[in-house]
Write a protein that holds these residues in place. Structure first.
Motif, mmCIF file in Angstrom:
data_model
loop_
_atom_site.group_PDB
_atom_site.id
_atom_site.type_symbol
_atom_site.label_atom_id
_atom_site.label_comp_id
_atom_site.label_asym_id
_atom_site.label_seq_id
_atom_site.Cartn_x
_atom_site.Cartn_y
_atom_site.Cartn_z
ATOM 1 N N GLU A 106 15.636 -33.006 -80.950
ATOM 2 C CA GLU A 106 15.924 -31.546 -80.363
ATOM 3 C C GLU A 106 15.074 -30.698 -81.393
ATOM 4 O O GLU A 106 14.362 -29.749 -80.797
ATOM 5 C CB GLU A 106 17.268 -31.256 -80.185
ATOM 6 N N LYS A 126 13.826 -41.211 -72.791
ATOM 7 C CA LYS A 126 15.035 -40.444 -72.698
ATOM 8 C C LYS A 126 14.733 -38.960 -72.843
ATOM 9 O O LYS A 126 15.349 -38.133 -72.153
ATOM 10 C CB LYS A 126 15.714 -40.757 -73.990
ATOM 11 N N TYR A 127 13.972 -38.440 -73.687
ATOM 12 C CA TYR A 127 13.627 -36.851 -73.883
ATOM 13 C C TYR A 127 12.562 -36.323 -72.878
ATOM 14 O O TYR A 127 12.469 -35.150 -72.953
ATOM 15 C CB TYR A 127 13.121 -36.708 -75.372
ATOM 16 N N ASP A 131 14.340 -38.936 -68.540
ATOM 17 C CA ASP A 131 15.768 -38.769 -68.058
ATOM 18 C C ASP A 131 16.585 -39.015 -69.309
ATOM 19 O O ASP A 131 16.619 -40.185 -69.847
ATOM 20 C CB ASP A 131 16.008 -39.702 -66.848
ATOM 21 N N ARG A 132 17.914 -38.123 -69.591
ATOM 22 C CA ARG A 132 18.314 -38.531 -70.737
ATOM 23 C C ARG A 132 19.406 -39.788 -70.612
ATOM 24 O O ARG A 132 19.933 -40.258 -71.620
ATOM 25 C CB ARG A 132 19.402 -37.272 -71.048
ATOM 26 N N ASN A 133 19.830 -39.986 -69.216
ATOM 27 C CA ASN A 133 20.438 -41.166 -69.299
ATOM 28 C C ASN A 133 19.852 -42.470 -68.723
ATOM 29 O O ASN A 133 20.507 -43.490 -68.159
ATOM 30 C CB ASN A 133 21.814 -40.758 -68.063
ATOM 31 N N GLU A 154 19.738 -37.041 -81.942
ATOM 32 C CA GLU A 154 19.379 -36.140 -80.923
ATOM 33 C C GLU A 154 19.254 -34.875 -81.535
ATOM 34 O O GLU A 154 18.345 -33.998 -81.123
ATOM 35 C CB GLU A 154 20.735 -35.852 -79.988
ATOM 36 N N THR A 162 13.277 -44.082 -76.447
ATOM 37 C CA THR A 162 13.267 -42.589 -76.879
ATOM 38 C C THR A 162 12.480 -41.587 -76.188
ATOM 39 O O THR A 162 12.911 -40.368 -75.916
ATOM 40 C CB THR A 162 13.252 -42.654 -78.590
#
Ligand code: URA
Length: 188
Positions: A100, A127-128, A131-133, A96, A124
């Motif tokens: 970031e 996710k970024y 939606d992170r989840n 992460e 990946t």
């Protein structure tokens, strides 16, 4: 505001995370910068690190073949990049903090290109960007509208090399992208 060339030049000197230490080349992105269509993967692999270009290895060639069949050409109508611009060793998933550290480059690339469609290649990117989840198998093939962008995720082409049954699903997703692309071009 930077131009894309200036941003790339700046990125080439980046040492914001540990991945810079082992890179041969930073892989910034490639393709057309005034386009409605952008693809985002995870991070460069060995071939990309060696050549400094995104999606040029085995998985990339598979993707390029599918895109070509839909009349999408890197030199003509799309831009392609990754969440992380440097290769994680042994192709591990970026952490992460690595993602970031690199995301400001992607955000600026999006601001410069102003795409209408952003296609997330694999978990990946989904996710970024979406939606992170999220789980890729749950959200793939669905459109999300955010801040004027149409977002969609599909499998990473490397997953297709491991599991042939995903090819058909990715093809369905890419055909949706093509339909949306054609619709948007008609409106322009
Ligand atoms: N996989 C990625 O996610 N990106 C590349 O550029 C190559 C392989």
């Amino acid at each position: 505001m930077f131009t894309m060339e200036e941003l790339e030049q700046y990125a080439q000197g980046c040492r914001e995370c540990r991945l810079h230490k082992k890179r041969t080349n930073l892989v910034f992105g490639e393709g057309v910068t005034n386009t409605v269509l952008m693809f985002v993967g995870e991070a460069p692999g060995a071939d990309e690190d060696r050549l400094g270009k995104p999606f040029v290895g085995k998985a990339g060639q598979l993707l390029t073949k599918a895109l070509t069949a839909l009349d999408f050409e890197r030199s003509k109508n799309y831009y392609i990049t990754n969440i992380c611009k440097c290769r994680p060793e042994n192709n591990r998933t970026p952490t992460e903090d690595e993602a970031e550290a690199c995301l400001p480059f992607l955000r600026r690339q999006v601001l410069l290109i102003k795409p209408k469609i952003i296609v997330c290649l694999g978990a990946t990117a989904a996710k970024y960007i979406i939606d992170r989840n999220s789980r890729i198998s749950d959200i793939r093939g669905q459109w999300f509208e955010r801040k004027g962008y149409y977002l969609i995720a599909t499998f990473h082409p490397a997953a297709l090399l491991r599991d042939e049954s995903k090819k058909r699903l990715m093809w369905d997703d890419l055909k949706k992208v093509k339909a949306k692309y054609d619709e948007i071009l008609k409106e322009l």
